[in-house]
Design a protein around this motif. Sequence first.
Motif, PDB file in Angstrom:
ATOM      1  N   GLY A   1       0.820  -1.209   0.000  1.00 39.24           N
ATOM      2  CA  GLY A   1       0.000   0.000   0.000  1.00 39.24           C
ATOM      3  C   GLY A   1       0.854   1.259   0.000  1.00 39.24           C
ATOM      4  N   THR A   2       1.860   1.255   0.842  1.00 40.81           N
ATOM      5  CA  THR A   2       2.772   2.393   0.930  1.00 40.81           C
ATOM      6  C   THR A   2       3.529   2.573  -0.372  1.00 40.81           C
ATOM      7  OG1 THR A   2       3.065   1.752   3.220  1.00 40.81           O
ATOM      8  CG2 THR A   2       4.569   3.415   2.361  1.00 40.81           C
ATOM      9  N   PHE A   3       3.971   1.469  -0.898  1.00 38.84           N
ATOM     10  CA  PHE A   3       4.698   1.477  -2.156  1.00 38.84           C
ATOM     11  C   PHE A   3       3.840   2.092  -3.268  1.00 38.84           C
ATOM     12  CE2 PHE A   3       5.316  -0.723  -6.224  1.00 38.84           C
ATOM     13  CZ  PHE A   3       6.620  -0.331  -6.507  1.00 38.84           C
ATOM     14  N   LEU A   4       2.564   1.667  -3.312  1.00 36.49           N
ATOM     15  CA  LEU A   4       1.657   2.167  -4.343  1.00 36.49           C
ATOM     16  C   LEU A   4       1.445   3.669  -4.242  1.00 36.49           C
ATOM     17  CD1 LEU A   4      -1.294  -0.302  -4.868  1.00 36.49           C
ATOM     18  CD2 LEU A   4       0.563   0.273  -6.432  1.00 36.49           C
ATOM     19  N   ARG A   5       1.278   4.147  -3.011  1.00 37.59           N
ATOM     20  CA  ARG A   5       1.049   5.580  -2.835  1.00 37.59           C
ATOM     21  C   ARG A   5       2.243   6.382  -3.329  1.00 37.59           C
ATOM     22  NH1 ARG A   5      -1.827   4.033   1.553  1.00 37.59           N
ATOM     23  NH2 ARG A   5      -0.051   4.089   2.946  1.00 37.59           N
ATOM     24  N   MET A   6       3.433   5.932  -2.981  1.00 40.46           N
ATOM     25  CA  MET A   6       4.641   6.620  -3.422  1.00 40.46           C
ATOM     26  C   MET A   6       4.776   6.575  -4.939  1.00 40.46           C
ATOM     27  SD  MET A   6       7.294   5.272  -0.530  1.00 40.46           S
ATOM     28  CE  MET A   6       8.728   5.916  -1.387  1.00 40.46           C
ATOM     29  N   PHE A   7       4.431   5.412  -5.468  1.00 43.89           N
ATOM     30  CA  PHE A   7       4.504   5.188  -6.904  1.00 43.89           C
ATOM     31  C   PHE A   7       3.520   6.118  -7.620  1.00 43.89           C
ATOM     32  CE2 PHE A   7       4.204   1.924 -10.504  1.00 43.89           C
ATOM     33  CZ  PHE A   7       5.418   2.309 -11.025  1.00 43.89           C
ATOM     34  N   GLU A   8       2.314   6.229  -7.051  1.00 38.75           N
ATOM     35  CA  GLU A   8       1.281   7.074  -7.638  1.00 38.75           C
ATOM     36  C   GLU A   8       1.730   8.532  -7.687  1.00 38.75           C
ATOM     37  OE1 GLU A   8      -2.497   6.724  -5.700  1.00 38.75           O
ATOM     38  OE2 GLU A   8      -3.534   7.873  -7.250  1.00 38.75           O
TER      39      GLU A   8
END
Length: 110
Positions: A34-41
């Motif tokens: 989830g954290t990874f996705l937010r940063m990626f987004e």
Amino acid sequence: MSEEYNAVIVEDMNMKGMSQALNFGKSAGNNGWGTFLRMFEYKLIFLGKQFLKIDKWFPSSKTCSKCGNVKEKLKLSERSYKYECCGIEIDRDYNAALNIKNIGKEMMEY
Ligand SMILES: [Zn+2]
């Protein structure tokens, strides 16, 4: 790697198939994902790319990636999955990833 793509597509809840397909491996497991996705987004938006999310209720594993036929039942134990409609036998996570990719393509056309 995002330099090569204009959009990144993820399924809202079940990220397993996609993360495997993209070779993130185990480091992008349940907690960090989830954290990874937010940063990626944020990074993608910064770069002017699109970030698409697929509805979490989309039956990505049950849908045949070749013809779109949806199976009624799919046991969790069935890792490799046979789609009688097209006679293909394919890894269920890979099949799900293909479906997500197909949907993303459709979304991009609008
Ligand atoms: Zn089929």
